[in-house]
Design a protein around this motif. Sequence first.
Motif, PDB file in Angstrom:
ATOM      1  N   ALA A  44       8.400   6.275  15.434  1.00 20.56           N
ATOM      2  CA  ALA A  44       7.498   6.983  16.357  1.00 20.56           C
ATOM      3  C   ALA A  44       6.079   7.046  15.809  1.00 20.56           C
ATOM      4  CB  ALA A  44       8.031   8.391  16.617  1.00 20.56           C
ATOM      5  N   LEU A  45       5.891   6.652  14.558  1.00 15.51           N
ATOM      6  CA  LEU A  45       4.551   6.641  13.958  1.00 15.51           C
ATOM      7  C   LEU A  45       3.720   5.440  14.406  1.00 15.51           C
ATOM      8  CD1 LEU A  45       5.402   7.702  10.296  1.00 15.51           C
ATOM      9  CD2 LEU A  45       4.425   9.107  12.120  1.00 15.51           C
ATOM     10  N   LYS A  46       4.350   4.504  15.080  1.00 12.85           N
ATOM     11  CA  LYS A  46       3.635   3.301  15.501  1.00 12.85           C
ATOM     12  C   LYS A  46       2.411   3.662  16.341  1.00 12.85           C
ATOM     13  CE  LYS A  46       4.129  -1.220  17.453  1.00 12.85           C
ATOM     14  NZ  LYS A  46       5.031  -2.322  17.649  1.00 12.85           N
ATOM     15  N   GLY A  47       1.252   3.185  15.891  1.00 10.10           N
ATOM     16  CA  GLY A  47       0.002   3.407  16.606  1.00 10.10           C
ATOM     17  C   GLY A  47      -0.624   4.778  16.367  1.00 10.10           C
ATOM     18  N   LYS A  48       0.004   5.598  15.564  1.00 12.21           N
ATOM     19  CA  LYS A  48      -0.526   6.934  15.294  1.00 12.21           C
ATOM     20  C   LYS A  48      -1.538   6.883  14.149  1.00 12.21           C
ATOM     21  CE  LYS A  48       2.208   8.956  18.228  1.00 12.21           C
ATOM     22  NZ  LYS A  48       1.735   9.528  19.454  1.00 12.21           N
ATOM     23  N   ASN A  49      -2.555   7.728  14.237  1.00 11.64           N
ATOM     24  CA  ASN A  49      -3.563   7.854  13.180  1.00 11.64           C
ATOM     25  C   ASN A  49      -3.169   8.995  12.254  1.00 11.64           C
ATOM     26  OD1 ASN A  49      -5.289   5.805  14.116  1.00 11.64           O
ATOM     27  ND2 ASN A  49      -6.215   7.199  15.581  1.00 11.64           N
ATOM     28  N   ILE A  50      -2.981   8.654  10.996  1.00 11.52           N
ATOM     29  CA  ILE A  50      -2.585   9.641  10.000  1.00 11.52           C
ATOM     30  C   ILE A  50      -3.682   9.743   8.951  1.00 11.52           C
ATOM     31  CG2 ILE A  50      -0.912  10.248   8.213  1.00 11.52           C
ATOM     32  CD1 ILE A  50       1.158   8.591   9.770  1.00 11.52           C
ATOM     33  N   LEU A  51      -4.192  10.940   8.780  1.00  7.41           N
ATOM     34  CA  LEU A  51      -5.126  11.212   7.698  1.00  7.41           C
ATOM     35  C   LEU A  51      -4.298  11.658   6.509  1.00  7.41           C
ATOM     36  CD1 LEU A  51      -7.972  11.632   6.538  1.00  7.41           C
ATOM     37  CD2 LEU A  51      -7.940  13.927   7.575  1.00  7.41           C
ATOM     38  N   PHE A  52      -4.446  10.977   5.385  1.00  4.34           N
ATOM     39  CA  PHE A  52      -3.576  11.190   4.231  1.00  4.34           C
ATOM     40  C   PHE A  52      -4.396  11.495   2.985  1.00  4.34           C
ATOM     41  CE2 PHE A  52      -0.910   8.888   0.898  1.00  4.34           C
ATOM     42  CZ  PHE A  52      -0.116   9.988   0.639  1.00  4.34           C
ATOM     43  N   PHE A  53      -4.063  12.610   2.336  1.00  6.79           N
ATOM     44  CA  PHE A  53      -4.701  12.995   1.086  1.00  6.79           C
ATOM     45  C   PHE A  53      -3.649  13.077  -0.018  1.00  6.79           C
ATOM     46  CE2 PHE A  53      -7.667  14.911   4.114  1.00  6.79           C
ATOM     47  CZ  PHE A  53      -8.878  14.499   3.584  1.00  6.79           C
ATOM     48  N   LEU A  54      -3.948  12.438  -1.115  1.00 10.33           N
ATOM     49  CA  LEU A  54      -3.110  12.513  -2.307  1.00 10.33           C
ATOM     50  C   LEU A  54      -3.971  12.099  -3.477  1.00 10.33           C
ATOM     51  CD1 LEU A  54      -0.169  12.698  -3.569  1.00 10.33           C
ATOM     52  CD2 LEU A  54      -0.039  10.262  -3.179  1.00 10.33           C
ATOM     53  N   VAL A  55      -3.715  12.700  -4.618  1.00 14.45           N
ATOM     54  CA  VAL A  55      -4.422  12.262  -5.820  1.00 14.45           C
ATOM     55  C   VAL A  55      -4.034  10.810  -6.082  1.00 14.45           C
ATOM     56  CG1 VAL A  55      -4.692  12.632  -8.288  1.00 14.45           C
ATOM     57  CG2 VAL A  55      -4.529  14.587  -6.753  1.00 14.45           C
ATOM     58  N   LYS A  56      -5.034   9.971  -6.187  1.00 14.70           N
ATOM     59  CA  LYS A  56      -4.770   8.549  -6.412  1.00 14.70           C
ATOM     60  C   LYS A  56      -4.452   8.308  -7.884  1.00 14.70           C
ATOM     61  CE  LYS A  56      -7.578   6.693  -2.686  1.00 14.70           C
ATOM     62  NZ  LYS A  56      -8.664   5.806  -2.303  1.00 14.70           N
ATOM     63  N   ASN A  57      -3.173   8.301  -8.167  1.00 17.65           N
ATOM     64  CA  ASN A  57      -2.742   7.987  -9.522  1.00 17.65           C
ATOM     65  C   ASN A  57      -1.414   7.241  -9.456  1.00 17.65           C
ATOM     66  OD1 ASN A  57      -0.971   9.992  -8.822  1.00 17.65           O
ATOM     67  ND2 ASN A  57      -1.422  11.332 -10.512  1.00 17.65           N
ATOM     68  N   PHE A  58      -1.169   6.498 -10.470  1.00 17.25           N
ATOM     69  CA  PHE A  58       0.072   5.732 -10.569  1.00 17.25           C
ATOM     70  C   PHE A  58       0.291   4.916  -9.300  1.00 17.25           C
ATOM     71  CE2 PHE A  58       0.593   9.719 -13.007  1.00 17.25           C
ATOM     72  CZ  PHE A  58       0.454   9.173 -14.259  1.00 17.25           C
ATOM     73  N   GLY A  59       1.537   4.622  -8.964  1.00 17.84           N
ATOM     74  CA  GLY A  59       1.802   3.767  -7.816  1.00 17.84           C
ATOM     75  C   GLY A  59       2.274   4.519  -6.596  1.00 17.84           C
ATOM     76  N   SER A  60       2.520   5.828  -6.714  1.00 21.23           N
ATOM     77  CA  SER A  60       3.076   6.571  -5.586  1.00 21.23           C
ATOM     78  C   SER A  60       2.156   6.549  -4.376  1.00 21.23           C
ATOM     79  CB  SER A  60       3.379   8.013  -5.984  1.00 21.23           C
ATOM     80  OG  SER A  60       2.204   8.672  -6.397  1.00 21.23           O
ATOM     81  N   TYR A  61       0.864   6.568  -4.623  1.00 23.63           N
ATOM     82  CA  TYR A  61      -0.121   6.579  -3.545  1.00 23.63           C
ATOM     83  C   TYR A  61       0.052   5.347  -2.664  1.00 23.63           C
ATOM     84  CZ  TYR A  61      -4.640   7.108  -1.293  1.00 23.63           C
ATOM     85  OH  TYR A  61      -5.632   7.255  -0.373  1.00 23.63           O
ATOM     86  N   ASN A  62       0.022   4.180  -3.287  1.00 24.33           N
ATOM     87  CA  ASN A  62       0.140   2.940  -2.521  1.00 24.33           C
ATOM     88  C   ASN A  62       1.506   2.797  -1.871  1.00 24.33           C
ATOM     89  OD1 ASN A  62      -2.482   2.084  -3.042  1.00 24.33           O
ATOM     90  ND2 ASN A  62      -1.894   1.113  -4.951  1.00 24.33           N
ATOM     91  N   LEU A  63       2.543   3.265  -2.535  1.00 22.44           N
ATOM     92  CA  LEU A  63       3.886   3.180  -1.959  1.00 22.44           C
ATOM     93  C   LEU A  63       3.979   3.969  -0.658  1.00 22.44           C
ATOM     94  CD1 LEU A  63       6.143   3.586  -5.136  1.00 22.44           C
ATOM     95  CD2 LEU A  63       5.819   1.527  -3.756  1.00 22.44           C
ATOM     96  N   ILE A  64       3.413   5.163  -0.646  1.00 21.84           N
ATOM     97  CA  ILE A  64       3.467   5.999   0.555  1.00 21.84           C
ATOM     98  C   ILE A  64       2.636   5.392   1.679  1.00 21.84           C
ATOM     99  CG2 ILE A  64       2.918   8.261   1.524  1.00 21.84           C
ATOM    100  CD1 ILE A  64       3.533   9.386  -1.336  1.00 21.84           C
ATOM    101  N   VAL A  65       1.424   4.967   1.359  1.00 30.84           N
ATOM    102  CA  VAL A  65       0.569   4.329   2.371  1.00 30.84           C
ATOM    103  C   VAL A  65       1.251   3.089   2.940  1.00 30.84           C
ATOM    104  CG1 VAL A  65      -1.610   3.117   2.775  1.00 30.84           C
ATOM    105  CG2 VAL A  65      -1.601   5.237   1.456  1.00 30.84           C
ATOM    106  N   ASP A  66       1.777   2.241   2.073  1.00 27.58           N
ATOM    107  CA  ASP A  66       2.448   1.015   2.523  1.00 27.58           C
ATOM    108  C   ASP A  66       3.648   1.327   3.414  1.00 27.58           C
ATOM    109  OD1 ASP A  66       0.584  -0.435   1.090  1.00 27.58           O
ATOM    110  OD2 ASP A  66       1.947  -0.920  -0.562  1.00 27.58           O
ATOM    111  N   LYS A  67       4.406   2.354   3.055  1.00 25.16           N
ATOM    112  CA  LYS A  67       5.591   2.712   3.844  1.00 25.16           C
ATOM    113  C   LYS A  67       5.184   3.209   5.231  1.00 25.16           C
ATOM    114  CE  LYS A  67      10.031   2.997   3.911  1.00 25.16           C
ATOM    115  NZ  LYS A  67      10.837   1.784   3.837  1.00 25.16           N
ATOM    116  N   LEU A  68       4.190   4.082   5.292  1.00 24.70           N
ATOM    117  CA  LEU A  68       3.721   4.569   6.586  1.00 24.70           C
ATOM    118  C   LEU A  68       3.196   3.419   7.443  1.00 24.70           C
ATOM    119  CD1 LEU A  68       1.894   7.821   5.424  1.00 24.70           C
ATOM    120  CD2 LEU A  68       3.993   7.702   6.787  1.00 24.70           C
ATOM    121  N   GLU A  69       2.447   2.525   6.830  1.00 29.83           N
ATOM    122  CA  GLU A  69       1.914   1.372   7.568  1.00 29.83           C
ATOM    123  C   GLU A  69       3.030   0.435   8.016  1.00 29.83           C
ATOM    124  OE1 GLU A  69      -1.095  -0.102   4.890  1.00 29.83           O
ATOM    125  OE2 GLU A  69      -2.632   1.193   5.791  1.00 29.83           O
TER     126      GLU A  69
END
Length: 98
Positions: A5-30
Amino acid sequence: MDLHALKGKNILFFLVKNFGSYNLIVDKLESYGANVIHYDERPANNNFTKGILRVAPNLIKNNIIQYYNSILKDLDNIELDYVLVIRGEVVPAFFKKN
């Protein structure tokens, strides 16, 4: 929630950019088709800023306000569907109200 249901939705995402968790979450949402607009939760991610934020955040309060005002300006013409904040140590009250 069906993550498709997230398809086409705009998500504003804040997280401390450290290690790989940041990119993993962004990639998964995308991968579910979301448009993720992401920012570091902190105005800077250097050791000085990290220390000041924990000990005396008021010393860089103006930097924090300026940083979040610039984000609001970036988002001026974007309609957001969701806001995702992980930890949220720095996000100022005025930003949460907008």
